[in-house]
Design a protein around this motif. Sequence first.
Motif, PDB file in Angstrom:
ATOM      1  N   HIS A 124      -0.863   9.125  17.536  1.00 56.97           N
ATOM      2  CA  HIS A 124       0.425   9.015  16.962  1.00 56.97           C
ATOM      3  C   HIS A 124       0.760  10.289  16.186  1.00 56.97           C
ATOM      4  O   HIS A 124       0.143  10.772  15.533  1.00 56.97           O
ATOM      5  N   THR A 173       0.432   3.107   6.418  1.00 58.05           N
ATOM      6  CA  THR A 173       1.805   3.307   6.872  1.00 58.05           C
ATOM      7  C   THR A 173       2.152   2.154   7.929  1.00 58.05           C
ATOM      8  O   THR A 173       3.493   2.102   8.511  1.00 58.05           O
ATOM      9  N   ALA A 174       1.220   1.369   8.461  1.00 62.62           N
ATOM     10  CA  ALA A 174       1.471   0.521   9.375  1.00 62.62           C
ATOM     11  C   ALA A 174       1.904   1.170  10.621  1.00 62.62           C
ATOM     12  O   ALA A 174       2.979   0.480  11.178  1.00 62.62           O
ATOM     13  N   PRO A 176       1.738   0.993  14.103  1.00 63.62           N
ATOM     14  CA  PRO A 176       1.784  -0.068  15.103  1.00 63.62           C
ATOM     15  C   PRO A 176       0.692   0.210  16.322  1.00 63.62           C
ATOM     16  O   PRO A 176       0.523   1.182  16.522  1.00 63.62           O
TER      17      PRO A 176
ATOM     18  N   MET B   1       7.357  -4.900   5.479  1.00 61.33           N
ATOM     19  CA  MET B   1       6.943  -3.544   4.758  1.00 61.33           C
ATOM     20  C   MET B   1       8.277  -2.692   4.206  1.00 61.33           C
ATOM     21  O   MET B   1       9.089  -2.592   5.046  1.00 61.33           O
ATOM     22  N   TYR B   3       9.737   0.802   3.271  1.00 59.91           N
ATOM     23  CA  TYR B   3       9.594   2.107   3.421  1.00 59.91           C
ATOM     24  C   TYR B   3      10.632   3.101   2.690  1.00 59.91           C
ATOM     25  O   TYR B   3      11.860   2.591   2.724  1.00 59.91           O
ATOM     26  N   ASP B  87       8.919  -3.591  10.144  1.00 57.88           N
ATOM     27  CA  ASP B  87       7.599  -4.269  10.620  1.00 57.88           C
ATOM     28  C   ASP B  87       6.512  -3.335  10.626  1.00 57.88           C
ATOM     29  O   ASP B  87       5.273  -3.398  10.490  1.00 57.88           O
ATOM     30  N   ASN B  88       6.778  -1.994  10.779  1.00 60.30           N
ATOM     31  CA  ASN B  88       5.816  -0.823  11.154  1.00 60.30           C
ATOM     32  C   ASN B  88       6.467   0.458  11.042  1.00 60.30           C
ATOM     33  O   ASN B  88       7.666   0.527  10.928  1.00 60.30           O
ATOM     34  N   LEU B  89       5.509   1.464  11.140  1.00 60.09           N
ATOM     35  CA  LEU B  89       5.988   2.794  10.931  1.00 60.09           C
ATOM     36  C   LEU B  89       6.951   3.306  12.035  1.00 60.09           C
ATOM     37  O   LEU B  89       7.949   4.139  11.929  1.00 60.09           O
ATOM     38  N   ASP B  90       6.672   2.749  13.285  1.00 62.92           N
ATOM     39  CA  ASP B  90       7.475   3.073  14.325  1.00 62.92           C
ATOM     40  C   ASP B  90       9.001   2.958  14.172  1.00 62.92           C
ATOM     41  O   ASP B  90       9.989   3.563  14.488  1.00 62.92           O
ATOM     42  N   LEU B  93      10.431   5.114  11.330  1.00 65.96           N
ATOM     43  CA  LEU B  93      10.687   6.422  11.767  1.00 65.96           C
ATOM     44  C   LEU B  93      12.219   6.369  12.666  1.00 65.96           C
ATOM     45  O   LEU B  93      12.896   7.428  12.593  1.00 65.96           O
ATOM     46  N   PRO B 111       5.636   4.791   3.013  1.00 66.54           N
ATOM     47  CA  PRO B 111       5.598   3.195   2.640  1.00 66.54           C
ATOM     48  C   PRO B 111       5.575   3.233   1.269  1.00 66.54           C
ATOM     49  O   PRO B 111       5.178   3.818   0.449  1.00 66.54           O
TER      50      PRO B 111
END
Lengths: 415, 117
Positions: A124, A173-174, A176, B1, B3, B87-90, B93, B111
């Motif tokens: 990633h 940071t989760a 995915p 979550m 951020y 839900d997540n970093l992606d 971002l 986060p």
Amino acid sequence: MVSSTSTSAINFEIAIQKIMREDWGYLLSSLLVIYNDINLVEDVLQDAVEMALIKWRKDGLPKSTTGWIFTVAKRKAIDRLRRDQNFKSKHKDLIIEIETEEDTKEYEYAIPDERLRLIFTCCHPALDHKISVALTLQLLGGLSTDEIARAFLVKKETMAQRLVRGKRKIKQTAIPYIIPERDVFHERLSAVLSVIYLIFNEGYSASSGKDHIRADLSNEAIRLARILNELCPYEPEIMALLALTLLHDSRRKSRFTSDGAFVSLEDQNRTLWDQPKIKEGCSLIERALKTEKTGPYQIQAAISAVHSQSKSYASTDWQQIVLLYDELLKLMPTSVVKLNRVVAASNLLTIDETINAIDQLESEFKSYQPFYAAKAEFYLRAGNNDIAKRAYQKAIKLSGNEREKEFLSKKLKAI
Amino acid sequence: MKYIALIYSNEKTDPKPGSDEFIKMIGEYRSATDKFIEDGVLVAGDPLESVNTSTTLRGRGGNLETTDGPFAETKEQLGGYYIFECDNLDDALKYAAMIPSVKHGSIEVRPIMTIVE
């Protein structure tokens, strides 16, 4: 089962080795879909292997070794989660589902292959390159922290810390655990490819003799590229990366003399080149180029293929190589590509034209060893020994590799 | 979550209030914020006054020191923030990349820690 003790001992060793190296990434990737926690999954896999060491030695190998490990690892994971105070409220549904699965006594599961997700998570872009390299080698490649540390010439503690930091960042940071969506897929894929290529080059820069742990990294990178090509077929840049690594690797035996001195492409004994690797590499790149979606790995592999198919340095089709570098410059307008283009073109240019071209690049290279090595070579050819000497001295100073230093020093002395 | 997206840019080279560029940027911020609301990810988000309005406190050895600043020694200053629920970093971002200042400054995405009672 009728077999002598020694054969079953060998089979046992092979089975454990296979789990630890070949199947590690596959098992881990699949368990990660269920538990979504790298540390937990690594721990339970390790536990399952330890149990296998005892059980399999005593009772012989199960029908499906991977299935056995998978089942035992899942059971261990449930045990761990049960011990977790918050377990009941958080994972109630999960436990019921798994307990019914567990009732099956057969270990022949169809374990889903989730390695593609795993490689995208390890590579990633939110992770530092060094961390991605280490994570990919450990989680997907099944290499131990110690092995990775030795391969990258860092202390075990440093590598352990790097891995811990990576896993922590993924969790906190989760990041995915998914295959990226179509709109970002190619961008993310290029991060994966660059990690694999980095691993390859780390191994390729080491000689095959003394530094064989480092040299093994090249094989590991080829294996990873192969896995990626299987999981994600018909992606031209993946085929090209596999081709490029195979073609480079085909020259491994001729790149160093028996006492470890570096041999340049021009002076290599081409009969030592590994023909099956060349054949595979060339057929891969041909197929990749047919897709008409060009990319930097395809062009680099095509350049390497031209070299691989040339009978000698002198009879190389330099015209085609220069044209390929022109294409590469459009996609990767970096100083290094410019330098490589000049070096290739020097075979078609007069020495004055070459000197002129190399001098024009000097301002872009303050501390790049190959530039000064090339400059020295050209000035030597032009009969300007003073400038050649100074360029060699600078190249030696900039080199971080003992063998390369020796190679350059020998050239300097010969002036 | 949750951020936080911290927006850094160089105040000296940022579009000046009243300029066409500034008006354009405000428009872009408005539509980005609308998108965040529409997608249900916006928790909070505000611009900050200029770094010239900052006051820094440091309590050492029982003494509280109050100083003007920080002065703009660094190239980029904190100029605003968004908090996203994703839900997540992606996903985080993806939304952070829609913040207009990404084009001339930088966005740091982190986060927010969840404190378990």
